[in-house]
Design a protein around this motif. Structure first.
Motif, PDB file in Angstrom:
ATOM      1  N   PHE A 192     -18.186  23.035  -2.337  1.00 38.70           N
ATOM      2  CA  PHE A 192     -19.461  22.334  -2.524  1.00 38.70           C
ATOM      3  C   PHE A 192     -20.413  22.537  -1.357  1.00 38.70           C
ATOM      4  O   PHE A 192     -21.393  21.807  -1.219  1.00 38.70           O
ATOM      5  N   SER A 193     -20.110  23.517  -0.518  1.00 37.47           N
ATOM      6  CA  SER A 193     -20.980  23.774   0.629  1.00 37.47           C
ATOM      7  C   SER A 193     -22.372  24.154   0.162  1.00 37.47           C
ATOM      8  O   SER A 193     -22.537  24.835  -0.857  1.00 37.47           O
ATOM      9  N   GLU A 194     -23.354  23.716   0.919  1.00 36.64           N
ATOM     10  CA  GLU A 194     -24.728  24.061   0.579  1.00 36.64           C
ATOM     11  C   GLU A 194     -24.935  25.554   0.753  1.00 36.64           C
ATOM     12  O   GLU A 194     -24.274  26.212   1.547  1.00 36.64           O
TER      13      GLU A 194
ATOM     14  N   ARG B 211     -18.092  18.445   6.465  1.00 35.44           N
ATOM     15  CA  ARG B 211     -17.585  18.491   5.090  1.00 35.44           C
ATOM     16  C   ARG B 211     -17.443  17.105   4.468  1.00 35.44           C
ATOM     17  O   ARG B 211     -17.430  16.969   3.246  1.00 35.44           O
TER      18      ARG B 211
ATOM     19  N   ILE C 215     -19.315  14.848   1.216  1.00 31.23           N
ATOM     20  CA  ILE C 215     -19.029  14.776  -0.222  1.00 31.23           C
ATOM     21  C   ILE C 215     -18.118  13.604  -0.558  1.00 31.23           C
ATOM     22  O   ILE C 215     -17.916  13.289  -1.734  1.00 31.23           O
TER      23      ILE C 215
ATOM     24  N   PHE D  40     -23.801  13.905  -4.232  1.00 30.67           N
ATOM     25  CA  PHE D  40     -23.978  15.350  -4.069  1.00 30.67           C
ATOM     26  C   PHE D  40     -24.109  15.978  -5.448  1.00 30.67           C
ATOM     27  O   PHE D  40     -23.593  17.052  -5.736  1.00 30.67           O
TER      28      PHE D  40
ATOM     29  N   ARG E 149     -25.201  19.704  -5.812  1.00 28.38           N
ATOM     30  CA  ARG E 149     -24.172  20.698  -5.476  1.00 28.38           C
ATOM     31  C   ARG E 149     -23.056  20.695  -6.520  1.00 28.38           C
ATOM     32  O   ARG E 149     -22.511  21.753  -6.853  1.00 28.38           O
ATOM     33  N   PHE E 150     -22.706  19.506  -7.007  1.00 27.80           N
ATOM     34  CA  PHE E 150     -21.662  19.421  -8.033  1.00 27.80           C
ATOM     35  C   PHE E 150     -22.117  20.118  -9.318  1.00 27.80           C
ATOM     36  O   PHE E 150     -21.361  20.894  -9.916  1.00 27.80           O
TER      37      PHE E 150
ATOM     38  N   GLU F 286     -24.349  22.463  -9.657  1.00 25.10           N
ATOM     39  CA  GLU F 286     -24.437  23.908  -9.442  1.00 25.10           C
ATOM     40  C   GLU F 286     -23.065  24.555  -9.542  1.00 25.10           C
ATOM     41  O   GLU F 286     -22.890  25.586 -10.210  1.00 25.10           O
ATOM     42  N   ALA F 287     -22.068  23.943  -8.881  1.00 26.58           N
ATOM     43  CA  ALA F 287     -20.710  24.495  -8.926  1.00 26.58           C
ATOM     44  C   ALA F 287     -20.177  24.499 -10.358  1.00 26.58           C
ATOM     45  O   ALA F 287     -19.588  25.492 -10.811  1.00 26.58           O
TER      46      ALA F 287
ATOM     47  N   PRO G  33     -14.561  13.629  -5.302  1.00 28.19           N
ATOM     48  CA  PRO G  33     -14.800  14.934  -5.950  1.00 28.19           C
ATOM     49  C   PRO G  33     -13.729  15.277  -6.972  1.00 28.19           C
ATOM     50  O   PRO G  33     -14.031  15.854  -8.023  1.00 28.19           O
TER      51      PRO G  33
END
Length: 427
Positions: free
Chosen positions: A157-159, A213, A216, A223, A226-227, A229-230, A283
């Motif tokens: 989930f890194s930007e 990290r 999250i 987040f 990011r979630f 997008e993943a 997560p």
């Protein structure tokens, strides 16, 4: 007045010499990097972190594609069940090849009587977007029966890596790299003799990494972007696998702070937030719910690793990656899950034994390190050795790796495709 002019003249000469040196350095580094790309210089291409073909890694050499695995044929042998192991540095591994969990899963499946071939396609520092690209551009051509995707909770989930101002200068990037190399790293990663107990980062550097990290896991600090997008890339992987009748299993790999109470305490204290602000299972719950909605088969290793971490160390010291014991535990959990989904075999003649007749020896010694080798290959993002652009179809990959969905969505979808085999499990 004469003295002041002399000082100004000297200052001018020094400035000109410095600027000339920097300019020549920029030109020289750019020319060298165009011939032999290095991971310390910015690039939007994930092949930046791909291993150089045949480069040494502990007591092993990478294969001709830069993967941490033995050579394999592009065409599958009839009767063989081919599994693709896709992931980031966890899949690639930081332990010697024979202790890598994907190596062990293949070994144990064969010992159980299954005719399998598990190909390790792990590349350090990649994420869901690159998982999809790797599968589309290289994986499907290998005729897989199953994709075993390792999803690292701590890094997936890194930007998006945004280019910093210093990244535009190759000289500045080199200086930054050298400074960080000596400031945050303690021990060798892929040179000398492997030592399972040697720390990778300093205490402060590792705490800073885990603190970054930990965002999250903070409640009321969503987040969602990011979630989403993943999951957009994961859901596309699922769709493409289903359309080709390829099984997909996702392995949820916990970050060390999720399973280590002492590390959790250090992170919470360093954050300055009350302990109740953190939910270290958040997560995982979101992912499991989404996987079940999409009918994606998965195995979550968090519970077992949390239980086992009470008595045993499963991660390398000051390193977010598994040690030998962690790889062994992961291999056995994945083995139970995957073998139950494969065709049953007659085990009456099978004797299940560990590699070379003994369990992995964790008492490995360390030795000195070659600074030139380290300087040549270490990356501030992922310590390694030498890197090389992927050999075939480089132009095509550069066009699609930036946005893999662009190529996929532009192609017509097949009709009447057979749904893939799926299920769900939470070990």
């Amino acid at each position: 007045m004469t003295a002041l002019k002399g000082i100004l003249r000297v200052g001018r000469d020094v400035l000109l010499i410095a600027l000339s040196t920097v300019a020549l350095g920029e030109v020289g580094l750019r020319i060298y990097n165009s011939i032999d790309p290095l991971p310390i210089f910015y690039s939007g291409n994930p092949d930046r972190f791909r291993g150089k073909p045949f480069a040494p890694f502990w007591n092993f050499h990478l294969n001709s594609r830069g993967f941490n695995d033995v050579e394999f044929s592009a065409h599958k042998t009839p009767g063989t069940i081919r599994i693709l192991g896709i992931g980031d540095s966890f899949a690639f591994g930081v332990v010697p090849y024979e202790y890598n969990y994907l190596t062990l899963v293949e070994q144990y499946l064969k010992q159980s009587g299954h005719n399998v071939e598990l190909i390790n396609m792990g590349i350090p520092s990649i994420g869901p977007k690159e998982y999809l690209s790797l599968l589309v551009n290289e994986g499907f051509a290998l005729e897989p029966d199953r994709v075993l995707l390792s999803f690292s909770i701590g890094s997936a989930f890194s930007e998006s890596r945004r280019r910093k101002l210093l990244d535009y200068s190759y000289v500045a990037s080199l200086i930054t790299y050298v400074v960080e190399r000596w400031r945050i790293f303690e021990g060798p990663i892929s040179v000398g003799t492997y030592n399972d107990n040697a720390p990778t980062f300093t205490d402060d550097a590792y705490l800073k990494l885990e603190l970054k990290r930990s965002t999250i896991f903070v409640r009321n600090r969503p987040f969602a972007g990011r979630f989403a997008e993943a999951m957009s890339y994961i859901s596309e992987i699922k769709r493409l696998c289903d359309s080709r009748d390829i099984s997909l299993t996702i392995v949820l790999i916990p970050d060390e702070m999720q399973v280590s109470k002492p590390l959790q305490t250090r992170v919470v204290v360093a954050s300055g937030l009350p302990p109740a602000s953190f939910d270290f299972t958040l997560p995982n719950r979101l992912l499991r719910a989404r996987f079940e909605e999409l009918k994606i088969d998965y195995i979550d290793l968090t519970t077992e690793f949390s239980n086992q971490s009470i008595n045993d160390r499963l991660y390398r010291p000051n390193d977010s990656h598994w040690n030998i014991a962690g790889n062994e535990l992961a291999a056995r959990l994945i083995l139970q899950h995957v073998s139950a989904q494969l065709r049953p075999v007659d085990k009456s003649h099978v004797r299940f034994t560990p590699k070379n007749g003994h369990w992995p020896d964790r008492r490995l010694n360390s030795s000195g390190q070659d600074f030139i080798k380290i300087l040549r290959g270490w990356s501030t993002n992922y310590p390694s050795w030498e890197f090389w652009p992927h050999p075939p179809s480089r132009r095509l990959r550069e066009q699609t790796l930036g946005d893999p969905l662009r190529l996929i969505n532009a192609a017509p979808r097949s009709r009447g495709s057979t749904p893939g085999r799926h299920g769900r499990s939470s070990t």
